[in-house]
Design a protein around this motif. Structure first.
Motif, mmCIF file in Angstrom:
data_model
loop_
_atom_site.group_PDB
_atom_site.id
_atom_site.type_symbol
_atom_site.label_atom_id
_atom_site.label_comp_id
_atom_site.label_asym_id
_atom_site.label_seq_id
_atom_site.Cartn_x
_atom_site.Cartn_y
_atom_site.Cartn_z
ATOM 1 N N GLU A 50 0.897 -1.192 -0.131
ATOM 2 C CA GLU A 50 0.183 0.047 0.040
ATOM 3 C C GLU A 50 0.850 1.323 0.073
ATOM 4 O O GLU A 50 2.155 1.193 0.722
ATOM 5 C CB GLU A 50 -1.062 0.051 1.273
ATOM 6 N N ARG A 51 0.327 2.332 -0.570
ATOM 7 C CA ARG A 51 1.101 3.686 -0.484
ATOM 8 C C ARG A 51 0.063 4.510 0.097
ATOM 9 O O ARG A 51 -1.147 4.847 -0.454
ATOM 10 C CB ARG A 51 1.780 4.125 -1.814
ATOM 11 N N GLU A 53 -0.703 8.708 1.007
ATOM 12 C CA GLU A 53 -0.820 9.881 0.246
ATOM 13 C C GLU A 53 0.564 10.764 0.774
ATOM 14 O O GLU A 53 1.134 10.700 1.965
ATOM 15 C CB GLU A 53 -1.955 10.972 0.387
ATOM 16 N N LEU A 110 4.790 4.003 3.309
ATOM 17 C CA LEU A 110 4.556 2.840 2.372
ATOM 18 C C LEU A 110 4.404 1.731 3.293
ATOM 19 O O LEU A 110 5.238 1.500 4.258
ATOM 20 C CB LEU A 110 5.641 2.866 1.473
ATOM 21 N N TRP A 174 12.377 7.672 -4.645
ATOM 22 C CA TRP A 174 11.196 6.770 -4.592
ATOM 23 C C TRP A 174 9.947 7.079 -3.969
ATOM 24 O O TRP A 174 9.276 6.282 -3.787
ATOM 25 C CB TRP A 174 11.974 5.529 -3.300
ATOM 26 N N CYS A 175 9.943 8.102 -3.663
ATOM 27 C CA CYS A 175 8.113 8.607 -3.531
ATOM 28 C C CYS A 175 7.278 8.230 -4.607
ATOM 29 O O CYS A 175 5.988 8.122 -4.148
ATOM 30 C CB CYS A 175 8.063 10.106 -3.060
ATOM 31 N N ASN A 176 7.564 7.740 -5.714
ATOM 32 C CA ASN A 176 6.523 7.687 -6.661
ATOM 33 C C ASN A 176 6.507 5.947 -6.870
ATOM 34 O O ASN A 176 6.116 5.487 -8.077
ATOM 35 C CB ASN A 176 6.859 8.247 -7.906
ATOM 36 N N LEU A 177 7.101 5.307 -6.062
ATOM 37 C CA LEU A 177 6.937 3.754 -5.988
ATOM 38 C C LEU A 177 5.475 3.216 -6.098
ATOM 39 O O LEU A 177 4.684 3.930 -5.571
ATOM 40 C CB LEU A 177 7.579 3.315 -4.977
ATOM 41 N N THR A 178 5.280 2.267 -6.923
ATOM 42 C CA THR A 178 4.000 1.866 -7.347
ATOM 43 C C THR A 178 3.737 0.742 -6.340
ATOM 44 O O THR A 178 4.688 -0.079 -6.216
ATOM 45 C CB THR A 178 3.533 1.557 -8.607
ATOM 46 N N VAL A 179 2.356 0.376 -6.075
ATOM 47 C CA VAL A 179 2.011 -0.930 -5.566
ATOM 48 C C VAL A 179 2.597 -2.241 -6.196
ATOM 49 O O VAL A 179 2.225 -2.068 -7.517
ATOM 50 C CB VAL A 179 0.579 -0.720 -5.246
ATOM 51 N N SER A 181 5.794 -3.092 -6.572
ATOM 52 C CA SER A 181 7.239 -2.880 -6.678
ATOM 53 C C SER A 181 7.833 -3.685 -5.524
ATOM 54 O O SER A 181 7.276 -3.852 -4.124
ATOM 55 C CB SER A 181 7.601 -1.403 -6.624
#
Length: 206
Positions: A50-51, A53, A110, A174-179, A181
């Motif tokens: 999960e990420r 906001e 995250l 790495w703040c834009n890592l997607t679920v 990854s």
């Protein structure tokens, strides 16, 4: 990353799964962090489940799963920093450390889980991941950044950006890592579980 690159990265380091991490960490003397009984670098590998906001530190939140620097214990990621950082242990008129408010900065929370197990049930599905295999990774925006020229392996000067404070540039990268990854984290600072703020507890009690 290529498999060979991962192998090189893990060479000479301890690999601890999130579940194993739970079983070997010990609460440190300060009561705010955990220590690991290993005599070198260690790495854990996990999946971004999960990420949250992107939030701003120093603001009040009513969610028990979110981090608020004003409600938690003050540490190197806290909302207060020494008024004179050049003088370690500097004290004010009353013999107590004086602090100034840290400017608000971005951070993200995250949730990580263990890699799926290789074992499968009789019906062919993977066994479920237990709760002790979950971790929360906090990434903080750096306080400042600067670019300097560094010599690479070929002897050429190349620009490299250096980050100071926060998570040392991990947030920026790495703040834009997607679920989904798969990431490896080396020697992170392990904090105590997130606390529910007193305001949230009172609202919940009502």
């Amino acid at each position: 990353m290529a498999h060979s690159a991962v192998q090189d990265y893990l060479y000479g380091r301890y690999y601890l799964t999130p579940t194993l991490l739970y079983s070997v960490i010990r609460l440190s003397r300060d009561g705010a962090t955990y220590d690991l009984p290993v005599d070198g670098d260690w790495v854990t590998i996990a999946v971004v489940a999960e990420r949250g906001e992107v939030r701003i530190s120093g603001t009040k939140s009513t969610s028990k799963d979110e981090y608020d620097e004003d409600d938690g214990d003050e540490d190197e990621e806290g909302s207060q920093v020494p008024k004179d950082p050049k003088k370690n242990g500097w004290k004010g008129k009353k013999g107590k450390p004086e602090y100034r408010k840290r400017p608000p900065r971005k951070y993200i929370n995250l949730k990580l889980c263990s890699l799926p197990p290789r074992s499968r049930n009789s019906n062919g599905s993977s066994t479920s991941t237990s709760g002790d295999a979950l971790l929360q990774l906090l990434l903080f925006e750096a306080d400042s950044a600067a670019t300097e020229m560094v010599e690479n392996q070929d002897g050429e000067k190349v620009p490299v950006k250096r980050y100071l404070g926060g998570s040392g540039g991990a947030y920026e990268r790495w703040c834009n890592l997607t679920v989904g990854s798969v990431i490896a984290v080396m020697n992170p600072k392990i904090l105590r579980p997130l606390k529910v703020s007193s305001n949230h507890a009172r609202k919940k009690a009502r």
